[in-house]
Design an enzyme around this catalytic site. Structure first.
Site, PDB file in Angstrom:
ATOM      1  N   ALA A  66       0.867  -1.186   0.000  1.00 44.90           N
ATOM      2  CA  ALA A  66       0.000   0.000   0.000  1.00 44.90           C
ATOM      3  C   ALA A  66       0.897   1.227   0.000  1.00 44.90           C
ATOM      4  O   ALA A  66       2.041   1.173   0.470  1.00 44.90           O
ATOM      5  CB  ALA A  66      -0.883  -0.019   1.233  1.00 44.90           C
ATOM      6  N   GLY A 109       0.699  -4.917   0.834  1.00 44.73           N
ATOM      7  CA  GLY A 109      -0.473  -4.924  -0.049  1.00 44.73           C
ATOM      8  C   GLY A 109      -0.176  -5.569  -1.398  1.00 44.73           C
ATOM      9  O   GLY A 109      -1.087  -6.095  -2.041  1.00 44.73           O
ATOM     10  N   GLU A 112      -0.657  -9.133  -0.805  1.00 42.72           N
ATOM     11  CA  GLU A 112      -2.103  -9.347  -0.615  1.00 42.72           C
ATOM     12  C   GLU A 112      -2.853  -9.264  -1.947  1.00 42.72           C
ATOM     13  O   GLU A 112      -3.791 -10.018  -2.189  1.00 42.72           O
ATOM     14  CB  GLU A 112      -2.648  -8.310   0.378  1.00 42.72           C
ATOM     15  CG  GLU A 112      -2.138  -8.545   1.789  1.00 42.72           C
ATOM     16  CD  GLU A 112      -2.424  -7.377   2.720  1.00 42.72           C
ATOM     17  OE1 GLU A 112      -1.904  -6.269   2.452  1.00 42.72           O
ATOM     18  OE2 GLU A 112      -3.165  -7.553   3.682  1.00 42.72           O
ATOM     19  N   GLU A 132       4.384  -5.328   7.206  1.00 39.28           N
ATOM     20  CA  GLU A 132       3.660  -4.259   7.906  1.00 39.28           C
ATOM     21  C   GLU A 132       4.056  -4.138   9.375  1.00 39.28           C
ATOM     22  O   GLU A 132       4.020  -3.051   9.949  1.00 39.28           O
ATOM     23  CB  GLU A 132       2.138  -4.491   7.812  1.00 39.28           C
ATOM     24  CG  GLU A 132       1.540  -4.302   6.422  1.00 39.28           C
ATOM     25  CD  GLU A 132       1.554  -5.568   5.576  1.00 39.28           C
ATOM     26  OE1 GLU A 132       2.289  -6.528   5.923  1.00 39.28           O
ATOM     27  OE2 GLU A 132       0.831  -5.606   4.569  1.00 39.28           O
TER      28      GLU A 132
HETATM   29  N1  CAA Z   1       4.675   3.120  -0.483  1.00 43.99           N
HETATM   30  C1  CAA Z   1       5.141   4.284  -0.986  1.00 43.99           C
HETATM   31  N2  CAA Z   1       6.348   4.399  -1.572  1.00 43.99           N
HETATM   32  C2  CAA Z   1       7.112   3.294  -1.659  1.00 43.99           C
HETATM   33  C3  CAA Z   1       6.694   2.044  -1.164  1.00 43.99           C
HETATM   34  C4  CAA Z   1       5.409   1.973  -0.548  1.00 43.99           C
HETATM   35  N3  CAA Z   1       4.892   0.839  -0.078  1.00 43.99           N
HETATM   36  N4  CAA Z   1       7.673   1.132  -1.383  1.00 43.99           N
HETATM   37  C5  CAA Z   1       8.662   1.793  -2.020  1.00 43.99           C
HETATM   38  N5  CAA Z   1       8.340   3.093  -2.183  1.00 43.99           N
HETATM   39  C6  CAA Z   1       9.143   4.153  -2.805  1.00 43.99           C
HETATM   40  C7  CAA Z   1      10.298   4.577  -1.925  1.00 43.99           C
HETATM   41  O1  CAA Z   1       9.864   5.512  -0.969  1.00 43.99           O
HETATM   42  C8  CAA Z   1      11.243   5.147  -2.945  1.00 43.99           C
HETATM   43  O2  CAA Z   1      10.805   6.453  -3.290  1.00 43.99           O
HETATM   44  P1  CAA Z   1      11.868   7.668  -3.366  1.00 43.99           P
HETATM   45  O3  CAA Z   1      12.780   7.294  -4.496  1.00 43.99           O
HETATM   46  O4  CAA Z   1      11.024   8.863  -3.646  1.00 43.99           O
HETATM   47  O5  CAA Z   1      12.574   7.684  -2.051  1.00 43.99           O
HETATM   48  C9  CAA Z   1      11.020   4.269  -4.173  1.00 43.99           C
HETATM   49  O6  CAA Z   1       9.771   3.624  -3.974  1.00 43.99           O
HETATM   50  C10 CAA Z   1      12.076   3.175  -4.330  1.00 43.99           C
HETATM   51  O7  CAA Z   1      12.161   2.462  -3.113  1.00 43.99           O
HETATM   52  P2  CAA Z   1      13.546   2.241  -2.318  1.00 43.99           P
HETATM   53  O8  CAA Z   1      14.512   3.341  -2.587  1.00 43.99           O
HETATM   54  O9  CAA Z   1      13.203   1.960  -0.891  1.00 43.99           O
HETATM   55  O10 CAA Z   1      14.075   0.909  -3.059  1.00 43.99           O
HETATM   56  P3  CAA Z   1      14.981  -0.240  -2.451  1.00 43.99           P
HETATM   57  O11 CAA Z   1      15.326  -1.138  -3.582  1.00 43.99           O
HETATM   58  O12 CAA Z   1      16.082   0.320  -1.623  1.00 43.99           O
HETATM   59  O13 CAA Z   1      14.008  -1.035  -1.413  1.00 43.99           O
HETATM   60  C11 CAA Z   1      11.952  -2.124  -0.762  1.00 43.99           C
HETATM   61  C12 CAA Z   1      12.893  -1.728  -1.922  1.00 43.99           C
HETATM   62  C13 CAA Z   1      12.647  -3.142   0.149  1.00 43.99           C
HETATM   63  C14 CAA Z   1      10.715  -2.754  -1.379  1.00 43.99           C
HETATM   64  C15 CAA Z   1      11.579  -0.861   0.056  1.00 43.99           C
HETATM   65  O14 CAA Z   1      11.140   0.162  -0.849  1.00 43.99           O
HETATM   66  C16 CAA Z   1      10.503  -1.069   1.049  1.00 43.99           C
HETATM   67  O15 CAA Z   1      10.758  -1.606   2.114  1.00 43.99           O
HETATM   68  N6  CAA Z   1       9.262  -0.633   0.729  1.00 43.99           N
HETATM   69  C17 CAA Z   1       8.148  -0.689   1.664  1.00 43.99           C
HETATM   70  C18 CAA Z   1       7.599  -2.102   1.785  1.00 43.99           C
HETATM   71  C19 CAA Z   1       6.477  -2.140   2.808  1.00 43.99           C
HETATM   72  O16 CAA Z   1       6.662  -1.863   3.967  1.00 43.99           O
HETATM   73  N7  CAA Z   1       5.275  -2.494   2.336  1.00 43.99           N
HETATM   74  C20 CAA Z   1       4.091  -2.557   3.169  1.00 43.99           C
HETATM   75  C21 CAA Z   1       3.307  -1.286   3.054  1.00 43.99           C
HETATM   76  S1  CAA Z   1       1.951  -1.196   4.191  1.00 43.99           S
HETATM   77  C22 CAA Z   1       0.745  -2.145   3.500  1.00 43.99           C
HETATM   78  O17 CAA Z   1       0.891  -2.692   2.435  1.00 43.99           O
HETATM   79  C23 CAA Z   1      -0.524  -2.235   4.322  1.00 43.99           C
HETATM   80  C24 CAA Z   1      -1.525  -3.199   3.794  1.00 43.99           C
HETATM   81  O18 CAA Z   1      -1.562  -4.345   4.190  1.00 43.99           O
HETATM   82  C25 CAA Z   1      -2.541  -2.789   2.852  1.00 43.99           C
END
Ligand code: CAA
Length: 258
Positions: A66, A109, A112, A132
């Protein structure tokens, strides 16, 4: 309708594809993206030329979850009013089969959303996870429910409470993924599967999907009865007559989808 966050294509006869197209944020799923996915899939569902769908991202990410930016400043009340998960619920109403083609990250998400599809074809290098917990949250789009039903309590507890990523091989071994394909063929593998399904008699495919999904909601007695009724219903279709006749005449069947 004009879409901003998805791209539509038809990679094979009878196959409709939806590509998530927010590569700068690893296809993070904001409310607008989810409503576009739902709108496109409902249109495919109503289109008699489409018999199977594929949902995919790009090589780097199916979806990294998400959209954290969209969620981060929302209050619980705003989230309840905005109801960002309504599109996810409505996707359950799609009657035609949906294959998630997963390359790269399918996290939160994203994982999911893949599980909400009917089948997952994963690149051998795909990474799944429900991280999460590391944000102080739990999955909010069905992760605790769909994953538990798919792979059981013990493994789901491990995945959700540690937030660790898991590989395509582990996902396959757990029964979460239908097929693993070489990294270079992550999309072709899903298209191949979609073509196989699209070449089958459409009403039987639809009834088969419905009966399998019912097994999550019904007792075994009711589920068996549901299956049997649909089996009898299919006996009335032109395709079932043709399929059995073709078998006896030792020839390939010609499906009409009715
Ligand atoms: N939401 C918004 N932006 C996101 C994102 C997310 N879930 N995942 C990645 N991005 C963005 C980053 O902020 C980054 O943007 P900027 O360049 O503007 O900083 C861009 O995508 C690239 O990401 P990274 O620089 O972090 O890339 P990486 O290769 O170093 O890492 C990753 C990749 C491990 C996937 C890391 O991006 C990450 O941990 N992302 C979040 C994953 C996460 O926590 N997901 C769960 C979200 S909550 C949810 O989903 C609730 C639900 O159940 C509905």
């Amino acid at each position: 309708m004009q879409y901003d966050n998805i791209i539509l294509s038809s990679p094979a006869d009878g196959v409709g594809a939806v590509q998530l197209n927010r590569p700068k944020v690893l296809n993070a799923l904001n409310t607008k993206t989810m409503s576009e996915i739902l709108h496109a899939m409902q249109a495919y569902d109503a289109d008699p030329n489409i018999r199977c769908m594929i949902l995919h991202g790009d090589e780097r990410a199916f979806a990294a979850g998400a959209d954290i930016r969209e969620m981060s400043d929302a209050t619980a009340v705003q989230m309840m009013v905005r109801n960002p998960f309504s599109a996810w619920e409505d996707m359950r109403g799609i009657k035609k089969p949906i294959i998630a083609a997963v390359s790269g990250f399918a996290l939160g998400g994203g994982c999911e959303l893949a599980m909400l599809c009917d089948m997952i074809v994963a690149s051998e290098t795909a990474q799944f996870g429900q991280p999460e917990i590391k944000l102080g949250l739990i999955p909010g789009a069905g992760g605790t429910q769909r994953m538990t039903k798919a792979i059981g309590k013990a493994r789901t507890m491990d995945i959700v409470l540690t937030g660790r990523n898991f590989t395509a091989q582990e996902a396959f071994d757990l029964g979460l993924v239908s097929r693993i394909v070489p990294a270079a063929e992550w999309l072709e593998g899903a298209i191949k599967m979609a073509k196989e399904i699209a070449s089958m008699p459409a009403i039987a495919v639809r009834e088969g999907k419905e009966a399998i999904l019912k097994s999550f909601d019904l007792s075994i007695e009711m589920g068996l009865e549901f299956e049997r009724k649909n089996f009898y219903l299919l006996l009335t279709t032109d395709d079932a007559h043709e399929g059995m006749k073709a078998f006896m005449e030792k020839r390939m069947p010609v499906w009409k989808g009715q």
